[in-house]
Scaffold this motif. Structure first.
Motif, PDB file in Angstrom:
ATOM      1  N   SER A  23      -7.796 -14.633   4.447  1.00 14.89           N
ATOM      2  CA  SER A  23      -6.723 -13.581   3.957  1.00 14.89           C
ATOM      3  C   SER A  23      -6.086 -14.087   2.946  1.00 14.89           C
ATOM      4  O   SER A  23      -5.720 -15.292   2.721  1.00 14.89           O
ATOM      5  CB  SER A  23      -5.504 -13.558   5.309  1.00 14.89           C
ATOM      6  N   HIS A  49      -0.391 -11.310   2.421  1.00 10.48           N
ATOM      7  CA  HIS A  49      -0.526 -10.655   3.730  1.00 10.48           C
ATOM      8  C   HIS A  49       0.285 -11.578   4.756  1.00 10.48           C
ATOM      9  O   HIS A  49       0.640 -10.994   6.069  1.00 10.48           O
ATOM     10  CB  HIS A  49      -1.991 -10.515   4.311  1.00 10.48           C
ATOM     11  N   TYR A  51      -9.559 -10.217   4.802  1.00  5.00           N
ATOM     12  CA  TYR A  51      -8.547  -9.255   4.330  1.00  5.00           C
ATOM     13  C   TYR A  51      -8.258  -9.705   2.915  1.00  5.00           C
ATOM     14  O   TYR A  51      -7.366 -10.738   2.629  1.00  5.00           O
ATOM     15  CB  TYR A  51      -7.231  -9.531   5.297  1.00  5.00           C
ATOM     16  N   CYS A 103      -6.815  -9.496  -1.384  1.00  5.19           N
ATOM     17  CA  CYS A 103      -5.511  -8.973  -1.807  1.00  5.19           C
ATOM     18  C   CYS A 103      -5.892  -7.715  -2.699  1.00  5.19           C
ATOM     19  O   CYS A 103      -4.751  -6.953  -2.878  1.00  5.19           O
ATOM     20  CB  CYS A 103      -4.927  -9.906  -2.870  1.00  5.19           C
ATOM     21  N   THR A 131      -3.629  -1.549   3.115  1.00  2.00           N
ATOM     22  CA  THR A 131      -2.008  -1.529   2.803  1.00  2.00           C
ATOM     23  C   THR A 131      -2.280  -1.501   1.209  1.00  2.00           C
ATOM     24  O   THR A 131      -3.367  -1.665   0.473  1.00  2.00           O
ATOM     25  CB  THR A 131      -1.445  -2.739   3.096  1.00  2.00           C
ATOM     26  N   GLN A 156      -4.996  -3.529  -0.402  1.00  3.11           N
ATOM     27  CA  GLN A 156      -5.568  -4.574   0.268  1.00  3.11           C
ATOM     28  C   GLN A 156      -6.812  -3.996   1.358  1.00  3.11           C
ATOM     29  O   GLN A 156      -6.253  -3.163   2.212  1.00  3.11           O
ATOM     30  CB  GLN A 156      -4.637  -5.167   0.982  1.00  3.11           C
ATOM     31  N   PHE A 214       3.633  -3.489   8.867  1.00  3.39           N
ATOM     32  CA  PHE A 214       3.507  -3.659   7.503  1.00  3.39           C
ATOM     33  C   PHE A 214       4.328  -2.840   6.699  1.00  3.39           C
ATOM     34  O   PHE A 214       4.883  -3.619   5.705  1.00  3.39           O
ATOM     35  CB  PHE A 214       1.884  -3.154   7.320  1.00  3.39           C
TER      36      PHE A 214
END
Length: 623
Positions: A354, A358, A436, A438, A457, A567, A595
């Motif tokens: 990730s 996040h 996940y 960026c 997101t 993302q 989030f």
């Protein structure tokens, strides 16, 4: 007749008063008011739903599993029964029996109270493979599984009323969808497919060949009720606007598909519609495939009930059922087609790579997910440069070495406690199960491993300044003003740094702003800390980085098409924990508020994107 291992005591009428059963191997039971043919030594219980008859039964449930006999069973003996006992019987039979039991004469039975049983509401057509899987699961994991079988519609009604239980097993997606819409289930794990077929007596004496033969008029047709059984819904869907005609041709409609199969096997009807897998479970019947039904395969799934209070154990059984080498064996044995489930490990370890942006939103969610699922989650937070380079290294590694490193028993596996996870160590080759990123532009380098992404997101990229903006910074061009102390993320290590460099180059500001850069870091959190201490005048960060520092710092949006990071979340196609990783994605999507609370813009409702279709914008292609 008294069966072997059985002591029978009768009244003067010859009717058994009670029987003590025990062969030292299969358990012991005292039964009262039953004939000897109603009991076979070693039987634990009658088939689910089958009447046990009247009388008094004292089974192994009355043994305490420890010292042996429990006197609690005496409470169930009726006063009327005791009155029939004469003195001779008490002296010569009853008292010695009690003494023998209390001294350990009965076999010690393992107490199931060590682990609470799982309660499973299961579609009737799946009974045979589910019971076989449950027995293997209990033997291996120690958790008993209790079933309630019935038509899918009936089971859903029972779940609504009972508001208790652990799992629901549906034979089709529509029924599982109905359960989900009603808020009765949470995690759903698909495990098999099955196809409806016309079923006839062996040899097809009535010459049934087509779906429309059900309307011939000379056939006794049996169907499952579409209001209670999944296969009934399938037939109704195939019949479409002609359903009333087909329903009128039916001579018997049963609540479950197994009851329909039993009628056909006994010769009570000529033709029925069954799941193909059931054909192998009943004598004297065979399948006739027709195009209309072949085009209607259904997927069977198991789901955790919302009312479940032992989610980790329930999900363990779901994973066991879906594993090819576990539940898949029982499913294949009776004609089902298992779906590709995760490789079986009692406690799997999910690896997530990730981006650092996040962390503020997902850290607590990952802990909660780990607890609910009863699994481990190893999360590597880092810049895109480090993460992509690590995956590239693993992609170039010999396949044999990579496979060995992911073997849970291999000492080089990062899951092994003696070899802590370190993605930068080439000896710890463990490809992530999920990624996940960026920003979308960091998916193409690993598109082969992660062919599809889901946008979750979004956050803006902008300039952070101290409260009141004492240096009067308004745009990226102002970052080049003399004596300004600027902080940026490193373009080789960080997604934010890479995207910032692209924007500066597109504006022709890379050199002029570069002269003011006093620090380059791998993550924006370091820049925020230096802004708070006064070591910097301005820095380029994500909006979410500033969210917790509003009041001390101000965020200025950058006017540029690239000043936005989206993302995406991706699951590796060949992950041994693919279903688990997909459930993590669902868990994150179910917690949208976490989030948004930290400043992300939500994108989780959009359709998935093919990784190879993602185009890197031109300003990021500049060298």
């Amino acid at each position: 007749m008294v069966m072997p291992g059985m002591t029978q005591v009768t009244e003067t009428t010859g009717q058994p008063l009670f029987c003590f059963h025990g062969d030292g191997k299969n358990g012991n039971r005292i039964e009262a008011g039953k004939s000897d043919r109603e009991y076979r030594t070693g039987d634990r219980a009658a088939e689910a739903g089958e009447s046990r008859g009247s009388g008094i039964g004292i089974s192994n449930e009355f043994w305490d599993g420890g010292s042996g006999f429990s006197w609690a069973w005496l409470a169930v003996i009726s006063a009327q029964t005791l009155q029939t006992l004469n003195a001779r019987f008490l002296i010569f039979v009853w008292l010695p029996l009690c003494a023998a039991l209390s001294c350990g004469g009965c076999r010690k039975v393992k107490s199931s109270a060590e682990k609470p049983p799982l309660t499973v509401y299961c579609a009737a057509g799946l009974r045979k493979p589910l019971e076989a899987t449950a027995l293997a699961f209990e033997a291996e994991c120690g958790t008993p599984v209790h079933f309630q079988f019935g038509g899918t519609g009936t089971l859903l009604s029972q779940i609504r009323v009972a508001q208790r239980g652990d799992l629901f097993v549906a034979a089709d997606d529509e029924s599982m969808g109905n359960a989900s819409k009603a808020g009765l289930v949470r995690e759903v794990v698909p495990f098999a497919t099955q196809t409806p077929v016309l079923a006839v007596r062996t040899g097809n004496p009535k010459g049934v060949q087509r779906f429309d033969d059900l309307l011939r008029g000379d056939l006794r047709v049996a169907l499952a009720n579409p209001e209670t059984a999944s296969i009934g819904k399938s037939v109704r869907a195939v019949a479409s606007e002609r359903w009333d005609q087909f329903a009128a041709a039916v001579v018997v409609m049963k609540p479950t598909v197994t009851e329909v199969a039993a009628d056909l096997s006994l010769g009570a009807v000529d033709v029925a519609v069954l799941w193909e897998a059931l054909i192998h479970q009943f004598k004297g019947i065979e399948a006739v495939h027709v195009p209309e039904l072949d085009a209607k395969p259904e997927r069977s799934s198991v789901a955790v009930l919302t009312a479940c209070v032992q989610s980790a154990e329930a999900l363990k059984f779901a994973r066991y059922l879906a594993a090819s080498e576990k539940g898949g064996v029982s499913l294949r044995a009776v004609g089902f087609t298992p779906l590709a489930g995760d490789s079986w490990v009692p406690k799997p370890e999910l690896v997530l790579y990730s981006g650092g942006v996040h962390r503020i939103a997902v850290e607590s969610l990952l802990r909660d997910f780990s607890t609910r699922e009863g699994v481990g989650v190893t999360t590597v937070f880092n810049g895109f440069g480090v993460l992509c380079a690590t995956m590239k290294m693993m992609g170039d590694a010999p396949k044999e070495k990579l496979e060995n490193s992911q073997n849970p028993e291999n000492p080089e596996n990062p899951e092994n406690p003696e070899n802590p996870e370190n993605p930068e160590n080439p000896e710890n080759l463990r490809f992530p199960d999920a990624y996940y990123a960026c920003d979308l532009c960091f998916v193409p380098p690993v598109a082969e491993e992660f062919p599809e992404v889901v946008l979750l997101t979004e956050t803006d990229i902008g300039i952070v300044v101290r409260e009141g903006n004492p240096k009067g910074v308004k745009s990226m061009g102002d970052l080049a003003q003399p004596s300004l102390r600027v902080g940026l993320c490193n373009a080789e290590q960080s997604a934010l740094g890479y995207m910032t460099r692209g924007m500066l180059k597109s504006y022709g500001l890379a050199e002029s702003v570069g002269r003011n850069v006093v620090v380059e870091v791998p993550a924006a959190d370091f820049l925020i800390n230096q802004m708070r201490t006064g070591a910097l005048d301005a820095a380029v960060v994500y909006r979410v980085n500033v969210q917790a520092a509003y009041g001390a710092l101000e965020f200025l949006p950058i006017v540029h098409a690239g000043a936005k990071a989206v993302q995406p979340f991706a699951v590796r196609a060949q992950s041994p924990n693919r279903q688990l990783a997909l459930r993590l994605l669902d868990y994150l999507k179910a917690n949208r508020g976490e989030f948004e609370k930290v400043g992300f813009i939500w994108r989780g409702e959009e359709a998935p994107i093919q990784s190879k279709a993602i185009e890197v914008p031109p300003w990021l292609k500049q060298k």
